[in-house]
Design an enzyme around this catalytic site. Structure first.
Site, short mmCIF file in Angstrom:
data_model
loop_
_atom_site.label_atom_id
_atom_site.label_comp_id
_atom_site.label_asym_id
_atom_site.label_seq_id
_atom_site.Cartn_x
_atom_site.Cartn_y
_atom_site.Cartn_z
N LYS A 73 -17.31 -28.92 193.01
CA LYS A 73 -16.33 -29.78 192.34
C LYS A 73 -16.06 -31.10 193.05
O LYS A 73 -16.01 -31.18 194.26
CB LYS A 73 -14.99 -29.04 192.19
CG LYS A 73 -15.04 -27.88 191.24
CD LYS A 73 -14.93 -28.31 189.80
CE LYS A 73 -13.59 -28.89 189.51
NZ LYS A 73 -12.89 -28.32 188.42
N SER A 86 -12.78 -28.83 195.69
CA SER A 86 -12.04 -27.61 195.35
C SER A 86 -12.15 -26.64 196.52
O SER A 86 -13.20 -26.58 197.17
CB SER A 86 -12.61 -26.99 194.09
OG SER A 86 -12.32 -25.61 194.05
N GLU A 118 -5.27 -38.42 188.60
CA GLU A 118 -4.34 -37.44 188.02
C GLU A 118 -2.93 -37.62 188.59
O GLU A 118 -1.94 -37.53 187.88
CB GLU A 118 -4.82 -36.02 188.32
CG GLU A 118 -6.09 -35.64 187.59
CD GLU A 118 -6.63 -34.32 188.12
OE1 GLU A 118 -6.39 -33.30 187.49
OE2 GLU A 118 -7.28 -34.32 189.19
N HIS A 135 -8.38 -42.21 167.89
CA HIS A 135 -8.17 -40.74 167.83
C HIS A 135 -9.12 -40.02 168.79
O HIS A 135 -9.46 -38.87 168.56
CB HIS A 135 -8.39 -40.20 166.41
CG HIS A 135 -7.71 -41.00 165.34
ND1 HIS A 135 -6.47 -40.69 164.84
CD2 HIS A 135 -8.10 -42.14 164.70
CE1 HIS A 135 -6.13 -41.57 163.92
NE2 HIS A 135 -7.09 -42.47 163.83
#
Ligand code: ARG
Length: 462
Positions: free
Chosen positions: A284, A278, A291, A157
């Protein structure tokens, strides 16, 4: 406009729009090699059946070989008006060798031809996929070996659950990919069936030696029903299903790479050359490759549904709808290959933040279950032990303390079964060491798993 090979019964030529809409050459040109090899074998079979003389067969084979060279050296351009790869090559052959080229299609239909080409192509792609997976497994195994003793929290979980070895975690993916390879090899077996000789739908009336053809084209089996042979695309669906499962596995790994490399977890560091910055926030470092691999799953699942829908309710035998199968399959094949090949490089370069993992595994009462088993070993019923340890955890939470630091005196207040040896089961190291049953996270079990996984890789290569 060039005349179509099938234009005999037509008084009008095809509308430009309709021609463009139905042409598949831009997609199926990938099958050029299979198509030519198939035609070379077919010319030999026609010669054997005495439909071509030896010199005619030779002429055709020579012409086809030259076309193959022309395509590979990019000297030949395909034409949309010839619809697909089969017709393009046939037209090229006729313009090269003259009228004798018109004999090649005797007894053959594009229906059995396309299915044969596609099966030949897919067989290669299956083996290629298996080899990419094997390379990826080998990277994972090496990383696992480096990290046998690196502990981390295991999750259920997405809550810290029990201590595990990072090596054990990586080996879980090796297992998944092993099943994926088994699935692919099973699909290879079902794909390895030759439809050629089924004609348009009802078989051939010529004395084409199908066994001879299968041998030349490297097929182990021959289709047994001509209707089924030209209308079956199960093998494509099977491959894209297998690709979907592999992508699903990759997406789970991707999700974890994104999480584990985040500031919140900070367990691993992704290689800079596989990350992006970024355009706005200078600090970043984004895990875009992970992804994107996670996102590409959608494409592959989409193509599976695409194929299943194309085939749904199609009457026997061939229908033009089926031409859509190749774009779907090629997209799934390419996507999977790109993802695997990126991950082979990227995973090799990930760095483990040992300090953070060590710290994390010591916070969150991860050895609570071990403590319960300690009591079980002292004769307490599991349910009772579970309750006692639950109370200890609540006590720890209240006093902002980890299990490891609870004194024996304190523990004894919860149960008189606790003695000095309890300290041993409270550490993550001990917990991991104790999971020594087959399949557990104990170091010696991981070593065994690594050994047998490596042996499998060697066998796969042989
Ligand atoms: N390009 C077609 C396909 O991929 C080849 C078969 C065409 N057959 C036909 N009867 N129109 O499906």
């Amino acid at each position: 406009m060039a005349k179509k090979a099938w234009s005999g019964r037509f008084r009008k030529s095809m509308a430009k729009k309709a021609e463009e809409f139905s042409a598949s050459i831009d997609i199926d040109k990938r099958l050029y090699k299979q198509d030519i090899l198939q035609s070379i074998a077919y010319a030999r079979a026609l010669q054997k059946a005495k439909i071509l003389s030896q010199s005619e067969a030779q002429k055709i084979i020579k012409g086809l070989t030259a076309i193959l060279k022309g395509i590979e050296s990019k000297k030949i351009k395909f034409k949309k008006e010839h619809e697909d790869i089969h017709m393009n090559i046939e037209m090229l052959l006729i313009s090269k060798v003259g009228d004798v080229g018109k004999k090649l299609h005797t007894g053959r239909s594009r229906n059995d031809q396309v299915s044969t080409d596609f099966r030949m192509y897919l067989k290669l792609k299956i083996i290629e996929t298996v080899s990419f997976i094997t390379q990826f497994q080998s990277v994972l195994i090496d990383k696992a070996e480096e990290n046998i003793n690196q502990l981390m929290p295991g999750y259920t979980h997405l809550q810290r659950a029990q201590p595990i070895s990072f090596g054990h975690y990586l080996m879980a993916y090796v297992e998944m990919f092993e099943r994926d390879k088994d699935r692919l090899m099973h699909i290879h077996k079902n794909t390895d069936v030759m439809p050629l000789g089924s004609g348009a739908l009802s078989g051939t009336m010529l004395s084409i030696d199908r066994k001879f053809l299968a041998k030349q084209l490297g097929f182990s089996r021959i289709s047994q029903n001509s209707l089924d042979a030209v209308s079956d695309r199960d093998f494509v669906i099977d491959y894209v299903y297998a690709a979907s499962v592999i992508m699903m596995h990759l997406s789970r790994l991707s999700e974890e790479l994104v999480l584990f490399s985040s500031y919140e977890f900070d367990f691993i560091e992704l290689p800079e050359d596989y990350c992006t910055g970024s355009s706005l926030m200078p600090q970043k470092k984004n895990p875009d490759i992970a992804e994107l691999v996670r996102g590409k799953v959608g494409r592959v699942y989409g193509q599976l549904i695409n194929l299943l829908t194309i085939m749904k309710s199609l009457p026997l035998a061939y229908n033009r709808d089926m031409q859509e199968d190749k774009e779907a399959a090629f997209d799934a094949i390419d996507t999977l290959k790109n993802c695997l090949s990126l991950y082979i490089e990227m995973l090799r370069k990930i760095k483990v933040n040992s300090e953070r993992m060590d710290k994390a595994v010591r916070k969150g009462f991860l050895t609570a279950t071990d403590l319960a088993y300690y009591l079980v070993n002292k004769g307490v019923a599991f349910r009772e032990a579970h309750r006692i340890v639950g109370e200890i955890v609540a006590y720890c939470e209240d006093s902002n303390m980890e299990l490891e630091y609870v004194s024996l005196k304190q523990l004894k207040k919860f149960s008189d079964k606790f003695t000095y040896d309890v300290q041993r089961v409270l550490t993550a190291e001990e917990s991991v060491k104790n999971k020594s049953g087959i399949g557990g996270t104990a170091p010696e079990r991981i070593k065994e798993a690594i050994k047998s996984a490596r042996a499998n890789l060697v066998n796969a290569k042989a």
